[in-house]
Design an enzyme around this catalytic site. Structure first.
Site, mmCIF file in Angstrom:
data_model
loop_
_atom_site.group_PDB
_atom_site.id
_atom_site.type_symbol
_atom_site.label_atom_id
_atom_site.label_comp_id
_atom_site.label_asym_id
_atom_site.label_seq_id
_atom_site.Cartn_x
_atom_site.Cartn_y
_atom_site.Cartn_z
ATOM 1 N N SER A 1 -18.441 -25.219 32.261
ATOM 2 C CA SER A 1 -17.158 -24.550 32.041
ATOM 3 C C SER A 1 -16.351 -25.263 30.942
ATOM 4 O O SER A 1 -16.825 -25.370 29.808
ATOM 5 C CB SER A 1 -16.392 -24.446 33.363
ATOM 6 O OG SER A 1 -15.353 -23.504 33.276
ATOM 7 N N ASP B 1 -20.718 -14.027 36.450
ATOM 8 C CA ASP B 1 -19.649 -14.876 35.920
ATOM 9 C C ASP B 1 -18.839 -14.082 34.891
ATOM 10 O O ASP B 1 -19.420 -13.458 33.990
ATOM 11 C CB ASP B 1 -20.278 -16.110 35.263
ATOM 12 C CG ASP B 1 -19.273 -17.090 34.696
ATOM 13 O OD1 ASP B 1 -18.056 -16.892 34.892
ATOM 14 O OD2 ASP B 1 -19.711 -18.059 34.057
#
Length: 330
Positions: A174, A273
């Site tokens: 991330s 995601d």
């Protein structure tokens, strides 16, 4: 003589002045809470389940940079292991290398990949707005690289005795994947100490964005877009705003991806995601940039963002770790 009546001290009300979902709360007295922060986990020597030893170290800098280092079980005193410098996620504003979530994940990976991991506790926004975290991580990588010729002040013995600097990796998930990309870019523009080279970069569910949506991303006005809000809060003075090269690696003014300073890259995405499209976009950008290294791609179609941390015992998480083990051991 006139009598005096004692006055009651005024009660100062502590109010929330800024709230970023369950990620961050800033109060009127200046204090900050991070409700989503996972609990602290201590390091340990000779973990009974993995054989991994871990300890917390301080990297010289101004101010010093805290980190946690993981060492595989030593069966031969002359053993040398690949080194992974890891950057945790958390939208640049929360999470920690010392959290139970990351400690358990990195301990598992270190044992299965037989790799030394140095996990960096970089400075978080808003106390330290971006680009501070990038400077921290680059300074940490330089310090780690300086161990390769054993000519360093305050050395870390595990790195000197057991680190293989011909197999140096960087990686993150991330926001940490965003950092890993930016560190790889910097390594393509500036030499590391002792001429150490980054062999590979692990880019997991990368946190990138731009003013213009891509692929199946919905069109959302900036004032209603949480990614815009998070970025501007973490980096309030970012040149070019959401299209800052740190956040939009394919935007105007961003360094060419051809300059990435490593020989191998794996980009990992998850089918459920919300950042999946950005991972694919980045992978395609590197593929089409003229970069000369070996580029790999891995997708788990039925999982969401950082599932390997959220569901570490799942079959998908185990498959994911094995894929990265293969990347490091190749």
């Amino acid at each position: 003589m006139a009598s005096t009546t004692p006055t009651t001290p005024k009660t100062i009300t502590k109010e929330i002045v800024t709230e970023m979902g369950n990620i961050l709360r800033i109060f009127s007295d200046g204090s900050i809470e991070r409700p989503k922060q996972s609990p602290f986990a201590p390091p340990s020597l000779n973990d009974p389940n993995t054989g991994i030893s871990s300890k917390d170290i301080q990297i010289p800098h101004n101010p010093t940079i805290s980190s946690r280092i993981y060492l595989p079980k030593i069966t031969n005193p002359l053993s040398k292991f690949p080194i992974l410098v890891y950057f945790h996620g958390g939208v640049f504003m929360f999470e920690s290398t010392f959290s139970k979530k990351y400690h358990e994940h990195l301990k598992t990976f270190a044992s299965q990949a037989n790799v030394i991991i140095v996990s960096i506790e970089y400075s978080l926004a808003p106390e330290y707005p971006l680009p501070t975290c990038y400077h921290d991580c680059w300074a940490a990588l330089k310090w780690i690289s300086s161990h390769s010729n054993n000519n360093i002040n305050n050395p870390e013995p595990w790195l000197i005795e057991h680190g293989n600097f011909n197999k140096l990796f960087i990686g993150g998930d991330s926001a940490g994947a965003n950092i890993a990309h930016n560190i790889a870019i910097q390594a393509g523009l500036e030499n590391l100490p002792c001429d150490v080279k980054i062999l590979g970069a692990i880019i997991i569910h990368p946190y990138f964005y731009s003013a213009n949506p891509i692929g199946s991303e919905p069109i959302i006005e900036p004032e209603n877009n949480i990614i815009h809000t998070f970025w501007h809060f973490a980096y309030p003075n970012a040149p070019f705003g959401i299209d800052n090269p740190r956040f939009n690696p394919l935007g105007e003014g961003a360094p060419s991806l051809e300059k990435l300073g490593c020989s191998r890259i794996i980009v990992c995405v998850a089918g459920k995601d919300k950042l999946r499209e950005r991972g694919v976009w980045y992978w395609e950008g590197v593929k089409n940039s003229g970069w000369k290294g070996k580029l790999e791609f891995f997708e788990e179609k039925d999982e969401g963002h950082v599932y390997q941390l959220v569901k570490p015992e799942s079959e998908s998480a185990k498959i994911f770790i094995q894929r990265l083990v293969g990347f490091v051991q190749e």
